[in-house]
Design an enzyme around this catalytic site. Sequence first.
Site, PDB file in Angstrom:
ATOM      1  NE  ARG A 227      25.996  47.196  34.869  1.00  0.00           N
ATOM      2  CZ  ARG A 227      25.086  46.322  34.415  1.00  0.00           C
ATOM      3  NH1 ARG A 227      25.057  45.965  33.147  1.00  0.00           N
ATOM      4  NH2 ARG A 227      24.187  45.818  35.246  1.00  0.00           N
ATOM      5  CG  HIS A 275      22.279  48.651  29.126  1.00  0.00           C
ATOM      6  ND1 HIS A 275      22.900  49.192  30.226  1.00  0.00           N
ATOM      7  CD2 HIS A 275      22.068  47.341  29.456  1.00  0.00           C
ATOM      8  CE1 HIS A 275      23.063  48.269  31.160  1.00  0.00           C
ATOM      9  NE2 HIS A 275      22.546  47.125  30.706  1.00  0.00           N
TER      10      HIS A 275
HETATM   11  N1  LIG Z   1      24.544  44.572  28.703  1.00  0.00           N
HETATM   12  C1  LIG Z   1      23.566  43.902  29.267  1.00  0.00           C
HETATM   13  O1  LIG Z   1      22.431  43.933  28.791  1.00  0.00           O
HETATM   14  C2  LIG Z   1      23.841  43.064  30.462  1.00  0.00           C
HETATM   15  C3  LIG Z   1      25.034  43.147  31.109  1.00  0.00           C
HETATM   16  N2  LIG Z   1      25.292  42.314  32.171  1.00  0.00           N
HETATM   17  C4  LIG Z   1      26.595  42.420  32.829  1.00  0.00           C
HETATM   18  O2  LIG Z   1      27.248  41.161  32.751  1.00  0.00           O
HETATM   19  C5  LIG Z   1      27.962  40.957  33.965  1.00  0.00           C
HETATM   20  C6  LIG Z   1      28.319  39.496  34.146  1.00  0.00           C
HETATM   21  O3  LIG Z   1      27.179  38.749  34.498  1.00  0.00           O
HETATM   22  P1  LIG Z   1      27.288  37.227  35.025  1.00  0.00           P
HETATM   23  O4  LIG Z   1      28.020  36.390  34.055  1.00  0.00           O
HETATM   24  O5  LIG Z   1      25.934  36.818  35.414  1.00  0.00           O
HETATM   25  O6  LIG Z   1      28.233  37.437  36.304  1.00  0.00           O
HETATM   26  P2  LIG Z   1      29.029  36.338  37.138  1.00  0.00           P
HETATM   27  O7  LIG Z   1      29.182  36.896  38.509  1.00  0.00           O
HETATM   28  O8  LIG Z   1      28.397  35.010  36.974  1.00  0.00           O
HETATM   29  O9  LIG Z   1      30.461  36.276  36.428  1.00  0.00           O
HETATM   30  C7  LIG Z   1      31.464  37.202  36.663  1.00  0.00           C
HETATM   31  C8  LIG Z   1      32.805  36.648  36.203  1.00  0.00           C
HETATM   32  O10 LIG Z   1      33.756  37.705  36.277  1.00  0.00           O
HETATM   33  C9  LIG Z   1      34.919  37.225  36.939  1.00  0.00           C
HETATM   34  N3  LIG Z   1      35.573  38.319  37.662  1.00  0.00           N
HETATM   35  C10 LIG Z   1      35.053  39.154  38.580  1.00  0.00           C
HETATM   36  N4  LIG Z   1      35.980  40.023  39.032  1.00  0.00           N
HETATM   37  C11 LIG Z   1      37.124  39.719  38.370  1.00  0.00           C
HETATM   38  C12 LIG Z   1      38.430  40.257  38.396  1.00  0.00           C
HETATM   39  N5  LIG Z   1      38.751  41.285  39.185  1.00  0.00           N
HETATM   40  N6  LIG Z   1      39.354  39.687  37.603  1.00  0.00           N
HETATM   41  C13 LIG Z   1      39.052  38.641  36.805  1.00  0.00           C
HETATM   42  N7  LIG Z   1      37.816  38.100  36.732  1.00  0.00           N
HETATM   43  C14 LIG Z   1      36.867  38.636  37.500  1.00  0.00           C
HETATM   44  C15 LIG Z   1      34.415  36.168  37.892  1.00  0.00           C
HETATM   45  O11 LIG Z   1      35.482  35.306  38.253  1.00  0.00           O
HETATM   46  C16 LIG Z   1      33.334  35.505  37.044  1.00  0.00           C
HETATM   47  O12 LIG Z   1      33.934  34.562  36.210  1.00  0.00           O
HETATM   48  C17 LIG Z   1      27.013  41.543  35.006  1.00  0.00           C
HETATM   49  O13 LIG Z   1      27.715  41.892  36.195  1.00  0.00           O
HETATM   50  C18 LIG Z   1      26.451  42.747  34.308  1.00  0.00           C
HETATM   51  O14 LIG Z   1      27.199  43.905  34.591  1.00  0.00           O
HETATM   52  C19 LIG Z   1      24.390  41.387  32.603  1.00  0.00           C
HETATM   53  C20 LIG Z   1      23.173  41.274  31.975  1.00  0.00           C
HETATM   54  C21 LIG Z   1      22.788  42.121  30.877  1.00  0.00           C
HETATM   55  O1  LIG Z   2      20.705  42.672  34.245  1.00  0.00           O
HETATM   56  C1  LIG Z   2      21.588  43.523  34.041  1.00  0.00           C
HETATM   57  O2  LIG Z   2      22.588  43.638  34.755  1.00  0.00           O
HETATM   58  C2  LIG Z   2      21.426  44.420  32.925  1.00  0.00           C
HETATM   59  O3  LIG Z   2      22.324  45.139  32.575  1.00  0.00           O
HETATM   60  C3  LIG Z   2      20.125  44.403  32.238  1.00  0.00           C
HETATM   61  O4  LIG Z   2      20.048  45.230  31.169  1.00  0.00           O
END
Ligand SMILES: NC(=O)C1=CN([C@@H]2O[C@H](COP(=O)(O)OP(=O)(O)OC[C@H]3O[C@@H](n4cnc5c(N)ncnc54)[C@H](O)[C@@H]3O)[C@@H](O)[C@H]2O)C=CC1
Ligand SMILES: O=C(O)C(=O)CO
Length: 312
Positions: A227, A275
Site C-alpha cells: 500500500r 496498482h
Molecule cells: N499491489 C497490489 O496489487 C496488491 C497489494 N496487496 C497488499 O498486500 C498485503 C499483504 O497481503 P497478504 O500476504 O495476503 O496478507 P497476510 O495477512 O497474509 O500477511 C500479512 C503479513 O504481515 C505481517 N504483519 C502485519 N502487521 C505487522 C506488523 N505490525 N509488524 C510486522 N509484521 C506485520 C503479518 O505477520 C503477516 O506475515 C495486503 O494487505 C494488501 O494491502 C494485496 C494484493 C494486491
Molecule cells: O486485493 C488487493 O488488496 C489489491 O490491492 C488489489 O489490487
Amino acid sequence: MEIIFYHPTFDTPYWIAELSKKLPGARIRGWERGDNAPADYALVWHPPVEMLQGRALKAVFALGAGVDSILSKLKANPEMLPLSIPLFRLEDTGMGIQMQEYAVSQVLHWFRRFDDYQALQRESTWQPLADYTHDEFTIGIMGAGVLGSKVAESLLAWGFPVRVWSRSRKSWPQVTSFAGDAELGEFLRGTRVLINLLPNTAETVGIINASLLEQLQDNSYVLNLARGVHVVENDLLAALDSGKLKAAMLDVFSREPLPKESPLWLHPRVTMTPHVAAVTRPQEAIAYIAQTITQLERGETPSGQVDRVRGY
Ligand SMILES: NC(=O)C1=CN([C@@H]2O[C@H](COP(=O)(O)OP(=O)(O)OC[C@H]3O[C@@H](n4cnc5c(N)ncnc54)[C@H](O)[C@@H]3O)[C@@H](O)[C@H]2O)C=CC1
Ligand SMILES: O=C(O)C(=O)CO
C-alpha cells in the site's frame, strides 16, 4: 440462500453468472441503492454504508486481499457491520503467482544491472559493468503472510538469500526470519532489496520512512507491492537523492491515481505501475468464495477470516 454483490468496476453480470454455476442453490443479485431485501452473504469492494448496515448477514467477503478500505470505512461507521458478522478476504486466489512474477522480474532487472545499462544506453555509452553476486543481494521481505511467503519462495528459487520480517517468527527452510519491532533493525541491516508486503494497519502506516531507510545497506532498492501509505514518499525521494537507495519500484501510492504534480513521476531512478501488481482473478476468487460459503453453511471454520481488531 440470498447473496448480494457490489464492486464499482467489476463485470457484475459475469460474476453473478459464474458464482451461480458454483453455488447452484443460491439467488445472487447485484446490489443497487434502495435494495433492502434480505441477504445472507455480501460480496463487496468499497461498499456504500447502506449496503451492509442493518442487515442480518452470515458473512461479508472482500473481493480483494487487503481489507484496509473496508476497515477504515467501518471505523467511521461502526454500525455498518457488527463484530459478530465475520469478514473474509481473498487469500492468494491467483495473486501469489502475480506477485512472484512482479518481484522476480524486478529483482532480476536490478541484479543484472539493466537499470544501469538503460542509463548508459541513453548516453550512447558501451560499457560492461561488474556483475553483482547473489550473496550481496539479500532480499528482505516485510510481511511474511500469504503473498510474502510466495514471493520468498520464488526468489529463493533464483538463488537469492531471503529474509522475512513479520509479527511472529517463521520456520521456513532456507529463509532467515525476524520477528517484531525488536528485530526490525537487524533485518534491515542485512537487506539489499526491501520488498513490502505488509497490510495497511495503524502500526504499519508510514513504516518506510527516513529512519527505516537509513538502516538499509547503501545502494539498496525498495519494491513496494502493498500500500502507498506504507511509504513516506518525501523520505523515499530524499534517500534516492542521497545515494542510500539506488532505485525504487512502486506499484502503490499514498494517493491513487498518482497526482500529475508528484515528483515520483519524473525521478530517473523511480519506476512505477498503476496498482496492478496482483489483481483479483475472477475464476479463482469465485471458487474460493463458493467453497468458503459452503464450509460456513456446513458449520465449519474456513480460513481467510479477517481479525478486525488486529486490522488484517
Ligand atoms: N499491489 C497490489 O496489487 C496488491 C497489494 N496487496 C497488499 O498486500 C498485503 C499483504 O497481503 P497478504 O500476504 O495476503 O496478507 P497476510 O495477512 O497474509 O500477511 C500479512 C503479513 O504481515 C505481517 N504483519 C502485519 N502487521 C505487522 C506488523 N505490525 N509488524 C510486522 N509484521 C506485520 C503479518 O505477520 C503477516 O506475515 C495486503 O494487505 C494488501 O494491502 C494485496 C494484493 C494486491
Ligand atoms: O486485493 C488487493 O488488496 C489489491 O490491492 C488489489 O489490487
